[in-house]
Design a protein around this motif. Structure first.
Motif, short mmCIF file in Angstrom:
data_model
loop_
_atom_site.label_atom_id
_atom_site.label_comp_id
_atom_site.label_asym_id
_atom_site.label_seq_id
_atom_site.Cartn_x
_atom_site.Cartn_y
_atom_site.Cartn_z
N GLY A 66 -9.65 8.05 1.61
CA GLY A 66 -10.68 7.04 1.41
C GLY A 66 -10.53 5.89 2.38
N ASN A 67 -11.53 5.03 2.45
CA ASN A 67 -11.49 3.93 3.42
C ASN A 67 -10.38 2.93 3.12
N HIS A 68 -10.13 2.63 1.83
CA HIS A 68 -9.05 1.70 1.51
C HIS A 68 -7.68 2.29 1.83
N ASP A 69 -7.58 3.60 1.82
CA ASP A 69 -6.29 4.25 2.05
C ASP A 69 -5.78 4.08 3.47
N VAL A 70 -6.68 3.86 4.42
CA VAL A 70 -6.29 3.88 5.84
C VAL A 70 -6.47 2.52 6.51
N LEU A 72 -2.43 1.96 6.17
CA LEU A 72 -1.70 3.21 6.31
C LEU A 72 -2.37 4.07 7.37
N ASN A 73 -1.61 5.02 7.94
CA ASN A 73 -2.16 5.87 8.99
C ASN A 73 -2.06 7.35 8.60
N ARG A 74 -2.48 8.19 9.52
CA ARG A 74 -2.51 9.63 9.24
C ARG A 74 -1.13 10.15 8.86
N ASP A 75 -0.10 9.74 9.58
CA ASP A 75 1.24 10.24 9.29
C ASP A 75 1.71 9.79 7.91
N ASP A 76 1.37 8.55 7.53
CA ASP A 76 1.74 8.07 6.20
C ASP A 76 1.11 8.95 5.13
N LEU A 77 -0.20 9.18 5.24
CA LEU A 77 -0.89 9.98 4.23
C LEU A 77 -0.38 11.41 4.21
N ASP A 105 0.82 -1.21 0.00
CA ASP A 105 0.00 0.00 0.00
C ASP A 105 0.86 1.26 0.00
N LEU A 106 1.95 1.27 0.76
CA LEU A 106 2.85 2.42 0.74
C LEU A 106 3.39 2.66 -0.67
N ALA A 107 3.80 1.58 -1.33
CA ALA A 107 4.36 1.72 -2.67
C ALA A 107 3.31 2.22 -3.65
N ARG A 108 2.12 1.66 -3.58
CA ARG A 108 1.08 2.02 -4.56
C ARG A 108 0.49 3.40 -4.28
N TYR A 109 0.33 3.74 -2.99
CA TYR A 109 -0.16 5.08 -2.69
C TYR A 109 0.85 6.11 -3.18
N GLY A 110 2.13 5.81 -2.97
CA GLY A 110 3.17 6.71 -3.45
C GLY A 110 3.18 6.82 -4.95
N GLU A 111 2.96 5.71 -5.66
CA GLU A 111 2.91 5.74 -7.12
C GLU A 111 1.75 6.62 -7.60
N CYS A 112 0.59 6.43 -7.00
CA CYS A 112 -0.58 7.22 -7.38
C CYS A 112 -0.35 8.70 -7.14
N GLN A 113 0.16 9.03 -5.96
CA GLN A 113 0.38 10.44 -5.64
C GLN A 113 1.44 11.07 -6.54
N SER A 114 2.45 10.30 -6.88
CA SER A 114 3.50 10.86 -7.74
C SER A 114 2.95 11.20 -9.12
N ILE A 115 2.03 10.38 -9.63
CA ILE A 115 1.40 10.69 -10.92
C ILE A 115 0.51 11.92 -10.78
N LEU A 116 -0.31 11.96 -9.74
CA LEU A 116 -1.20 13.11 -9.55
C LEU A 116 -0.41 14.41 -9.41
N ARG A 117 0.78 14.33 -8.83
CA ARG A 117 1.57 15.55 -8.61
C ARG A 117 2.26 16.04 -9.89
N THR A 118 2.12 15.29 -10.97
CA THR A 118 2.60 15.84 -12.25
C THR A 118 1.57 16.80 -12.85
N ALA A 119 0.41 16.89 -12.22
CA ALA A 119 -0.56 17.91 -12.64
C ALA A 119 -0.02 19.29 -12.31
N LYS A 120 -0.31 20.25 -13.16
CA LYS A 120 0.17 21.61 -12.93
C LYS A 120 -0.69 22.35 -11.92
N ALA A 121 -1.85 21.78 -11.59
CA ALA A 121 -2.74 22.38 -10.60
C ALA A 121 -2.36 21.92 -9.19
#
Length: 268
Positions: A88-92, A95-100, A65-81
């Motif tokens: 979400g429920n699957h995210d936690v 993973l915990n608050r500090d991870d997110l 989950d750490l690897a995949r959450y990081g992969e997802c976020q890294s793609i989203l952060r290529t947005a210029k916005a």
């Protein structure tokens, strides 16, 4: 100037997910579809904000989950916005608050607010107990009431689960379990939003379909999952859904794009 917000939700990076014996979450397409959304945001939509309504991952284990959450976020952060995240429920599950927060590049609770483009934006954190219920704690409701009282601006709310009364009898995922789609304290939550007199619109994901309810003048918009299978089973056809909301002083227009389009317009 209007405020333009892009939305994506329920991306579910992770293992294949079946339900009632059918392939429903086309998780294998999550990476390419997310990159496609970011490309559309950068090249066409050019929103002021990109809001991720949660469930970046299909939970499996803490390491995965750490690897995949990081992969997802890294793609989203290529947005210029600017990226605004909702948990979400699957995210936690693993993973915990500090991870997110590390991925979100912020600190503090997973509910928060910010002002952008003449609007006050509120992120709520709904808590799901697996196979039991979905809650929003009393302390968070108190914070919300105080937060809304402080702002002079019109308000937009982002959350993962739904605060509406949508009929889930025709929902593939929740027809047997509406208590896992709708927030248990939704009546109290809506009362706080209504009494503020400031809330323009509420957005959520989670339900894996497009849906609209208007309750006491407030629209509650459910955005379709990016990777939901629009066919009955394998091999499947992903929704590729993302939404664009344009808000100005008098009007909100929401367009859902992809293979499962929708359009809503509200006059204020």
């Amino acid at each position: 100037m209007p405020l333009t917000i892009g939305f994506v939700t329920d991306l579910h990076f992770g293992p294949e997910a079946r339900f009632d014996g059918k392939l429903r979450k086309l998780t294998a397409h999550a990476g390419e579809l997310t990159r496609g959304v970011v490309a559309a945001m950068n090249d066409e939509v050019r929103p002021d904000l990109l809001v991720n309504l949660g469930d970046d991952i299909e939970d499996e284990s803490r390491e995965a989950d750490l690897a995949r959450y990081g992969e997802c976020q890294s793609i989203l952060r290529t947005a210029k916005a600017e990226l605004v995240n909702v948990a979400g429920n699957h995210d936690v599950i693993f993973l915990n608050r500090d991870d997110l927060n590390r991925f979100w590049e912020r600190e503090g609770p997973l509910f928060y607010s910010l002002d952008r483009g003449g609007f006050h934006l509120v992120v709520l954190h709904t808590l799901e107990r697996k196979d039991v219920d979905v809650r929003i704690p009393e302390a968070q409701l108190r914070w919300l009431k105080e937060d809304l009282a402080r702002t002079p601006l019109p308000v937009v709310v982002f959350m993962h689960h739904s605060a509406s009364e949508q009929d889930l009898g025709d929902s593939f995922w929740f027809y047997k379990a509406p208590h896992l789609a709708l927030v248990k304290e939704r009546t109290e939550l809506r009362r706080i939003l209504e009494e503020s007199g400031k809330v323009r619109v509420v957005f959520n994901g989670h339900v894996h379909r497009n849906h609209l309810d208007v309750i006491r003048g407030i629209p509650y918009v459910t955005v379709q999952s990016l990777i939901e299978n629009l066919d009955d089973d394998a091999p499947g056809r992903p929704s590729a859904a993302y939404a664009v909301a344009t808000l100005d002083e008098n009007r909100t227009i929401v367009r859902v794009r992809g293979n499962d389009p929708a359009r809503y317009q509200f006059e204020h």
